[in-house]
Design a protein around this motif. Structure first.
Motif, PDB file in Angstrom:
ATOM      1  N   PHE A   1      -0.376   8.356 -15.095  1.00  0.00           N
ATOM      2  CA  PHE A   1      -1.138   7.116 -14.925  1.00  0.00           C
ATOM      3  C   PHE A   1      -2.320   7.374 -13.999  1.00  0.00           C
ATOM      4  N   PHE A   2      -3.500   6.917 -14.384  1.00  0.00           N
ATOM      5  CA  PHE A   2      -4.704   7.010 -13.583  1.00  0.00           C
ATOM      6  C   PHE A   2      -5.133   5.606 -13.187  1.00  0.00           C
ATOM      7  N   PRO A   3      -5.294   5.332 -11.924  1.00  0.00           N
ATOM      8  CA  PRO A   3      -5.670   3.969 -11.500  1.00  0.00           C
ATOM      9  C   PRO A   3      -7.096   3.640 -11.910  1.00  0.00           C
ATOM     10  N   GLU A   4      -7.342   2.389 -12.133  1.00  0.00           N
ATOM     11  CA  GLU A   4      -8.680   1.935 -12.491  1.00  0.00           C
ATOM     12  C   GLU A   4      -9.579   1.931 -11.254  1.00  0.00           C
ATOM     13  N   ALA A   5     -10.868   1.772 -11.509  1.00  0.00           N
ATOM     14  CA  ALA A   5     -11.839   1.815 -10.416  1.00  0.00           C
ATOM     15  C   ALA A   5     -11.628   0.671  -9.427  1.00  0.00           C
ATOM     16  N   THR A   6     -11.220  -0.484  -9.940  1.00  0.00           N
ATOM     17  CA  THR A   6     -10.990  -1.615  -9.029  1.00  0.00           C
ATOM     18  C   THR A   6      -9.846  -1.337  -8.070  1.00  0.00           C
ATOM     19  N   LEU A   7      -8.795  -0.727  -8.589  1.00  0.00           N
ATOM     20  CA  LEU A   7      -7.665  -0.392  -7.731  1.00  0.00           C
ATOM     21  C   LEU A   7      -8.063   0.648  -6.694  1.00  0.00           C
ATOM     22  N   GLN A   8      -8.843   1.660  -7.110  1.00  0.00           N
ATOM     23  CA  GLN A   8      -9.294   2.668  -6.153  1.00  0.00           C
ATOM     24  C   GLN A   8     -10.139   2.033  -5.055  1.00  0.00           C
ATOM     25  N   SER A   9     -10.990   1.112  -5.446  1.00  0.00           N
ATOM     26  CA  SER A   9     -11.841   0.442  -4.463  1.00  0.00           C
ATOM     27  C   SER A   9     -11.012  -0.385  -3.488  1.00  0.00           C
TER      28      SER A   9
ATOM     29  N   LEU B   1      -6.201  14.386  -2.730  1.00  0.00           N
ATOM     30  CA  LEU B   1      -6.016  15.818  -2.953  1.00  0.00           C
ATOM     31  C   LEU B   1      -5.274  16.104  -4.252  1.00  0.00           C
ATOM     32  N   TYR B   2      -4.459  15.175  -4.719  1.00  0.00           N
ATOM     33  CA  TYR B   2      -3.719  15.394  -5.958  1.00  0.00           C
ATOM     34  C   TYR B   2      -4.431  14.805  -7.177  1.00  0.00           C
ATOM     35  N   GLY B   3      -5.677  14.430  -7.013  1.00  0.00           N
ATOM     36  CA  GLY B   3      -6.475  14.013  -8.150  1.00  0.00           C
ATOM     37  C   GLY B   3      -6.217  12.616  -8.640  1.00  0.00           C
ATOM     38  N   VAL B   4      -5.481  11.806  -7.893  1.00  0.00           N
ATOM     39  CA  VAL B   4      -5.251  10.429  -8.322  1.00  0.00           C
ATOM     40  C   VAL B   4      -6.514   9.604  -8.126  1.00  0.00           C
ATOM     41  N   LEU B   5      -7.155   9.786  -6.992  1.00  0.00           N
ATOM     42  CA  LEU B   5      -8.412   9.106  -6.705  1.00  0.00           C
ATOM     43  C   LEU B   5      -9.561  10.103  -6.818  1.00  0.00           C
ATOM     44  N   GLU B   6     -10.758   9.577  -7.025  1.00  0.00           N
ATOM     45  CA  GLU B   6     -11.934  10.430  -7.076  1.00  0.00           C
ATOM     46  C   GLU B   6     -12.145  11.085  -5.714  1.00  0.00           C
ATOM     47  N   LEU B   7     -12.479  12.370  -5.738  1.00  0.00           N
ATOM     48  CA  LEU B   7     -12.632  13.104  -4.491  1.00  0.00           C
ATOM     49  C   LEU B   7     -13.796  12.571  -3.662  1.00  0.00           C
ATOM     50  N   ASP B   8     -14.766  11.930  -4.316  1.00  0.00           N
ATOM     51  CA  ASP B   8     -15.887  11.361  -3.570  1.00  0.00           C
ATOM     52  C   ASP B   8     -15.433  10.262  -2.610  1.00  0.00           C
TER      53      ASP B   8
ATOM     54  N   PHE C   1      -8.675  -1.309   1.835  1.00  0.00           N
ATOM     55  CA  PHE C   1      -7.505  -1.537   2.690  1.00  0.00           C
ATOM     56  C   PHE C   1      -7.458  -0.509   3.825  1.00  0.00           C
ATOM     57  N   LEU C   2      -7.801   0.725   3.490  1.00  0.00           N
ATOM     58  CA  LEU C   2      -7.778   1.785   4.505  1.00  0.00           C
ATOM     59  C   LEU C   2      -8.764   1.475   5.625  1.00  0.00           C
ATOM     60  N   MET C   3      -9.950   1.030   5.276  1.00  0.00           N
ATOM     61  CA  MET C   3     -10.946   0.712   6.288  1.00  0.00           C
ATOM     62  C   MET C   3     -10.494  -0.448   7.178  1.00  0.00           C
ATOM     63  N   ASP C   4      -9.791  -1.407   6.579  1.00  0.00           N
ATOM     64  CA  ASP C   4      -9.413  -2.616   7.319  1.00  0.00           C
ATOM     65  C   ASP C   4      -8.169  -2.432   8.175  1.00  0.00           C
ATOM     66  N   HIS C   5      -7.313  -1.472   7.834  1.00  0.00           N
ATOM     67  CA  HIS C   5      -6.027  -1.363   8.521  1.00  0.00           C
ATOM     68  C   HIS C   5      -5.825  -0.048   9.273  1.00  0.00           C
ATOM     69  N   VAL C   6      -6.683   0.938   9.061  1.00  0.00           N
ATOM     70  CA  VAL C   6      -6.494   2.245   9.718  1.00  0.00           C
ATOM     71  C   VAL C   6      -7.592   2.528  10.728  1.00  0.00           C
TER      72      VAL C   6
ATOM     73  N   PHE D   1       0.827  -1.208   0.000  1.00  0.00           N
ATOM     74  CA  PHE D   1       0.000   0.000   0.000  1.00  0.00           C
ATOM     75  C   PHE D   1       0.857   1.252   0.000  1.00  0.00           C
ATOM     76  N   ILE D   2       1.901   1.282   0.821  1.00  0.00           N
ATOM     77  CA  ILE D   2       2.760   2.473   0.886  1.00  0.00           C
ATOM     78  C   ILE D   2       3.464   2.714  -0.441  1.00  0.00           C
ATOM     79  N   LEU D   3       4.062   1.655  -1.008  1.00  0.00           N
ATOM     80  CA  LEU D   3       4.763   1.820  -2.287  1.00  0.00           C
ATOM     81  C   LEU D   3       3.794   2.183  -3.401  1.00  0.00           C
ATOM     82  N   LEU D   4       2.610   1.590  -3.379  1.00  0.00           N
ATOM     83  CA  LEU D   4       1.626   1.874  -4.426  1.00  0.00           C
ATOM     84  C   LEU D   4       1.122   3.311  -4.339  1.00  0.00           C
TER      85      LEU D   4
END
Length: 1237
Positions: A843-851, A898-905, A856-861, A816-819
């Motif tokens: 590079f823009f990540p696909e929706a599956t990667l964003q999901s 904040l840098y537009g990699v993921l959807e702000l929603d 991962f954030l919900m499960d580990h943070v 997760f950190i490297l990605l």
């Protein structure tokens, strides 16, 4: 024989002979601006009483919590203390003049002269002595008019525009004059010259004090002993110091205390003259009859009698001031007045210790050490420092020290850092000048302070430790100061004492803080590199392993402090940079450090090469060397030895800190500007070749075999860790080790047969290889190179995405950190700054990667307390490390948002945990929310609403739609909604459209699912309206009416209306009802007059039962701590406004703070009637009339600043809507009970 100055020599000066007086010169430019009728004159005190504006009754002055002293005390015991029969000043030369004013000078001229004198002191453009001499000339010409001019100067200095006229001076007593001035003191502003802002007023206090000092100095041989001017002036100041008006009390107390200080100095001079006269008289009387001169004896006797009479005059004045002003004002309600009294008392004790340094006066300082205001405690400590710094004076304070020592020791942990610093300095002086007073238990309370983050406190504690532990022992080894510093025995003693202190403190990881604390007082010892290194290399020192480790830490910390010149991380000095002298000393220290340690570093590495905890800090020493010395002083042979030791250290150890230190040290040596670069580069190539060959051999074994024993796995893991550490600092692209690592990771993903110990360094190694390849891309790069790099990056992202579902949590977090870092680097931001040639790499990540990232954030943070593992069984430092790791993961995800990699929603997954995890991640989420609002205000508001919708939907799915509002989870959602509402800030007009949009969307969601046809049950989402009500205070009155109509229109779609209104609808109606809100705002309207608001931030309702919705609102409010004060008891309201509601306090009933620019416009009785439902039942009622007093705009903004800050537990106090200073003066007593101390 000393003779007195002639009065004529002081009354006639150059000022009287000049063409224009100093007052005429300084007052010319300010005459119009400061005239009594000018609209731009000095802002004055708004009078603490403010009887006409606030409707106060005379009984306020006798109230226990009043700012005015009790009239019974003033007329009784207090007045008797002011004028003791023996202490009253007595005129020596002539009796006091009658107050008869000649008719030659009128009121207009007197006012003009007063303005001239005040303006001259304020401007401070002329010499104060010339100004006083000019006043003396005027006084000689007309004594009554001159004294009246001086009186009006003090009145004007208080900020009062009224003056004392000759007629008042003739027929009225001092008390009547003060009463008249108090009645005329009706200015609106709370500022007066001593507190007014602006550069000119900031200098006024110094000029005012200088004028009083010069006045006494110039009059000490003339008017000082004339009963008329000084006695009446002291009487006036005593009366003003007991005034109800704070400006009078503050200014007169300052004048009286400065007058007292000047009188003390005059008394000291008289005492010296009298002692000198006595010696002369004794010498003359002891002569023989033939040599004795009778006329001289008579002259000396006459002078002694004159000195005695003058001394009695001065003592009478001092007693009058002390008993009339100090005894009452040292416990005044205003901390500035208390601080003035204590500060001047310290001056009296230092300058005239014979009379004032006794327990009768010291007790006031001892009592005031318990004062609740930091400035007063600070003045007490500084006054005591002046006394304890003198060994002779400190010997006379044994009783005081024994009585108040415990209090002084406890103040080292004062909540105010400035006070704690002065307390430690005071105890250091006690330690120096009073042996045996401080016990070991007292000293131990100071020892641990050397490790705290506040550098001022730590440095003061370090000085105390130096004088307590190091100085006596080191002083015993040498004779003088210079010899002590250079004595080898003294240096060795210092090192061993420092080691013993460091080990006993049990803070073994904080050597840098200990060194920084001792740096200012023992820097020469800590920079004696020979004394610090010789115990490590000599075999006969008998140091244990722990002692050697601690000494290495001290050595490295001292080297860092000398080379960098700033405190360690976590300590801030407040200095912006080093001075030229400090930079020169820093360069000198770096050279001396390198000259001594370069030959010894290979020996130290060789001795401690097997101990990772010692090797890592030793390798850090290379960062603090001036490495050019290897060339300039021909130390290449030591460089060869160092490179050999570096290679051995890398081969022996796999600890990350050792490998990182070795790689960083080799990187510092591999700079092309050094002449020895080729030699170091060759050594680096040899080391990397060795590691690469070993890696290829071990990798082939792993790829060909499906099973490896533990030794083979350990060997491959160690090799990968070494290569990864060096790849981080050095470009190893030419060794082409990235491709084998990628194949290894692909096998791990496909088969799962690769041990997880091998996967972690392999991921880092591939990541570093991609970054080094990116650094080689330039504008001349071909499309093929760009696409090749992007292909490698995409393939690595897919590998990391697969690792997110790995069973090992370490691999998941590393992936997760490297990605997240890689996605951020290859985001659209990489082309900013003229790097458009990198656009194919975006590079823009696909929706599956964003999901998957969000999951991962919900499960580990965002883990519940029960999901954190062993919980309290884990040690504190382990818990802290885990928290830091989780914060790192959250920060990486927020940066992608904040840098537009993921959807702000996707930020809704973060924002919905804002309140629940505020203690751990509140700062990160708050910053993310602020940045998101800057990016898109409208979308950010929708995300906040989306977060609430998600939480509500989750709760409804778990618990069902019935009884949601009573659940603790729903109350937490209300708190979250309130925090979201506060995040909009005070810019109500700026956010108007956003808040209205949020309400409309929320209403739609609450009625999106309707109950079955024919059912009277409420819609399942209707309780969402209660969450929406938290945003209602951010609405304008017009918008509330529109939303009410919109809600009624939406409710018409419900098939069947209930007989009683639904609870959520009632709550939402109440929040939109303008009368029931604390304040409302209109985008337009004329400015309002400024009036003080007496009632609290919430309006009090008529007595009525508390509805269910109101109780829910009350329960969901954050807990309000008890309002406490550092100086006074709890305030009570002056008078009720309307009828008070029985039950909880208003501040608990009110669940909302005043919003941004809300201003009440209800100036008369208004009736509001809202139709709740078509049947007219429920909310259809007529509210009682309530008249609001309008509030000053600045006070509203001050309240909003308090409400805008996020509430965190019980750390925030409920704030009053009016300034605390005004509230104190209106509602509190001028005297504090001794129990308050």
């Amino acid at each position: 024989m000393p003779t007195l100055w002639s009065p004529s020599s002081q009354l006639h000066g150059s000022a009287s002979d000049s063409a224009s007086s100093p007052r005429q010169k300084s007052a010319g430019s300010t005459q119009m601006a400061l005239s009594p009728c000018s609209s731009t004159s000095l802002p004055c005190d708004d009078r603490d009483s403010q009887g006409t504006a606030e409707g106060d009754s005379p009984s306020v002055s006798t109230n226990e919590d009043s700012d005015f002293e009790d009239s019974s005390r003033c007329n009784g015991k207090k007045r008797a203390a002011k004028r003791p029969p023996r202490a009253a000043p007595v005129a020596k030369h002539r009796k006091k003049r009658s107050r008869i004013v000649p008719g030659g000078r009128g009121k207009k001229e007197s006012v003009l002269l007063t303005s001239d004198l005040f303006d001259a002191v304020k401007a401070a453009k002329s010499d104060m002595q010339s100004l006083v001499d000019e006043w003396l000339e005027n006084y000689k010409q007309d004594e009554n008019a001159g004294f009246l001019e001086l009186v009006n100067f003090f009145i004007r200095s208080c900020g009062c525009k009224s003056t004392v006229t000759p007629e008042m001076f003739k027929v009225m007593s001092n008390s009547e004059i003060i009463q008249h001035l108090t009645e005329q003191f009706n200015e609106d502003s709370g500022d007066y010259p001593l507190t007014a802002s602006g550069p000119s007023w900031k200098k006024f206090q110094g000029s005012f004090c200088e004028f009083v000092k010069t006045l006494v100095y110039q009059c000490q041989y003339s008017l000082l002993y004339d009963g008329f001017p000084m006695d009446d002036l002291i009487s006036l100041l005593i009366g003003l110091s007991d005034s109800q008006v704070r400006a009078f009390r503050h200014t007169s107390t300052l004048a009286a205390m400065k007058l007292m200080t000047s009188l003390v100095r005059v008394a000291l001079q008289l005492s010296l003259h009298r002692d000198n006269n006595q010696r002369q008289y004794e010498a003359e009387r002891n002569k023989g009859p033939e040599q004795r001169a009778l006329e001289r004896l008579e002259s000396l006797l006459e002078k002694r009698k004159e000195f005695q009479e003058n001394q009695e005059e001065i003592e009478g004045m001092m007693n009058a001031i002390f008993r009339g002003v100090f005894v009452h004002r040292y416990r005044d309600i205003l901390p500035e007045i208390r601080a003035i009294c204590i500060e001047e008392l310290g001056c009296w004790m230092q300058s005239y210790s014979t009379s004032f340094l006794n327990d009768s006066y010291l007790k006031y300082i001892g009592w005031t050490l318990h004062d609740k205001h930091k400035d007063v405690r600070l003045k007490c400590l500084k006054a005591l420092e002046g006394l304890y710094s003198n060994r002779e004076l400190s010997t006379r304070m044994e009783l005081f020290t024994s009585r108040f020592k415990d209090r002084m020791v406890s103040m080292v942990m004062d909540r105010e850092c400035e006070v704690a610093v002065e307390a430690i300095r005071l105890l250091t002086l006690v330690l120096k000048n009073m042996e045996g007073v401080l016990t070991n238990a007292d000293c131990e309370k100071i020892y641990s302070i050397v490790y705290i983050s506040n550098r001022a406190m730590a440095s003061s504690a370090g000085e105390f430790v130096y004088w307590k532990i190091f100085y006596p022992e080191c002083e015993a080894k040498a004779v003088g100061g210079r010899e002590r510093r250079r004595s080898p025995q003294a240096q060795r003693t210092f090192v061993y004492l420092l080691l013993a202190f460091f080990m006993e403190s049990e803070h073994h990881n904080h050597a840098a803080y200990l060194v920084d604390s001792l740096w200012d007082c023992a820097g020469s010892h800590l920079k004696d590199w020979e004394s610090l290194t010789s115990p490590l290399l000599q075999k006969d020192q008998n140091l244990g392993d722990m002692q050697e480790r601690m000494l290495i830490e001290i050595l490295v910390s001292s080297a860092r402090q000398a080379a960098e010149g700033h405190p360690p991380v976590g300590r801030v000095t407040g200095k912006k940079g080093l001075t030229a002298k400090e930079r020169k000393l820093q360069a000198y220290d770096k050279v001396k450090l390198a000259e001594h340690l370069i030959p010894l570093l290979p020996q130290l590495l060789a001795k401690f090469s097997a101990d990772a905890e010692n090797v890592a800090p030793l390798l850090q020493l290379l960062s603090y060397f001036d490495l050019g010395i290897y060339c300039t002083q021909r130390l290449e042979k030591h460089l060869e030895l160092l490179l050999q030791q570096l290679q051995e250290v890398v081969v022996k150890h796999v600890e990350p800190e050792v490998l990182e230190a070795a790689a960083q040290g080799l990187y510092l040596l591999c700079k092309p500007e050094f002449t020895f670069f080729s030699r170091v580069d060759f050594a680096r190539s040899q080391l990397v070749d060795l590691l690469t060959d070993r890696f290829q051999q071990e990798l082939d074994d792993l790829m060909q075999s499906s099973f490896l024993d533990e030794d083979e796995v350990y060997s491959l893991t160690a090799t990968l860790k070494r290569l990864s550490a060096f790849y981080n600092a050095h470009d190893l692209t030419r060794w082409e080790i990235s491709e084998p690592c990628s194949r290894l990771l692909q096998k791990a993903v496909d088969t799962g047969e690769v041990p997880h110990q091998v996967i972690l360094p392999a991921l880092s190694l591939v990541y570093f290889s991609i970054l080094w390849t990116l650094t080689h891309i330039s504008e001349s790069a071909s499309q093929k190179q760009l696409m090749s790099l992007k292909k490698r990056m995409v393939a690595f992202c897919e590998l990391c995405q697969s690792c997110l579902s790995d069973v090992d949590p370490e691999i998941q977090e590393q992936a997760f950190i490297l990605l997240s870092d890689l996605l951020l680097i290859f985001s659209p931001q990489m082309i900013v700054g003229g790097r458009d040639f990198l656009k194919p790499l975006v590079f823009f990540p696909e929706a599956t990667l964003q999901s998957e990232l969000a999951s991962f954030l919900m499960d580990h943070v965002f883990l519940q307390p029960g999901e954190l593992g062993n919980g309290q069984s884990q040690e504190d430092h382990v818990q802290i490390e885990l928290l830091h790791q989780r914060r790192r993961l959250l920060a990486g995800f927020c940066k992608l948002l904040l840098y537009g990699v993921l959807e702000l929603d996707a930020a809704s997954d973060v924002f919905k945990h804002y309140n629940k995890f505020y203690e751990d991640y509140g700062d990160i989420i708050k910053e993310t929310l602020t940045r998101a609002r800057q990016i898109d205000r409208c979308q950010c508001s929708r995300i906040l609403l989306l977060s609430l919708k998600q939480l509500y939907t989750e709760l409804m799915q778990e618990q069902g739609p019935q009884g949601l509002t009573e659940l603790p989870a729903f109350i937490e959602m209300r708190d979250l909604a309130r925090r979201f509402a506060l995040s909009f800030g005070p810019q109500q007009l700026h956010n108007r459209d956003l808040v209205v949009m949020l309400h409309k969307e929320g209403i739609k969601f609450s009625l999106s699912e309707l109950p079955p046809a024919g059912s009277s049950r409420e819609p399942p989402n209707l309780a969402f309206l209660e969450l929406l009500s938290e945003f209602s205070p951010r609405l304008f009155h017009q918008d509330k009416q529109l939303l009410l109509a919109y809600l009624e229109k939406c409710l018409q779609r419900v098939s069947k209306a209930p007989h009683q209104p639904w609870g959520p609808v009632t709550t939402y109606y109440h929040s939109l009802n303008p009368v029931e809100n604390t304040a409302e705002a209109s985008p337009q309207g004329p400015p309002h007059s400024k009036k003080r608001r007496v009632e609290g931030p919430c309006r009090l309702q008529e007595e009525e039962p508390v509805s269910q919705e109101e109780s829910l609102q009350l329960n969901s409010s954050p807990p309000t701590p008890t309002l406490t004060s550092t100086a006074v008891k709890r305030r009570q309201s002056l008078r009720p406004v309307g009828k008070r509601q029985k039950g909880p306090r208003p501040e608990l009933i009110c669940s909302q703070q005043l919003s941004g620019t809300q201003r009440s416009k209800v100036s008369s009785a208004q009736h509001f009637q809202i139709q709740c439902d078509p049947s007219g039942s429920g909310l259809g009622k007529q509210l009682t009339r309530l008249s609001l007093m309008e509030e000053d705009e600045e006070e509203e903004l001050g309240l909003l600043d308090g409400s805008y800050e996020e509430w965190q537990g019980g750390d925030k106090l409920l704030r009053s809507p009016y300034p605390s200073e005004h509230g104190l003066d209106l509602l509190d007593t001028t005297e504090l009970n001794m129990e308050d101390f």
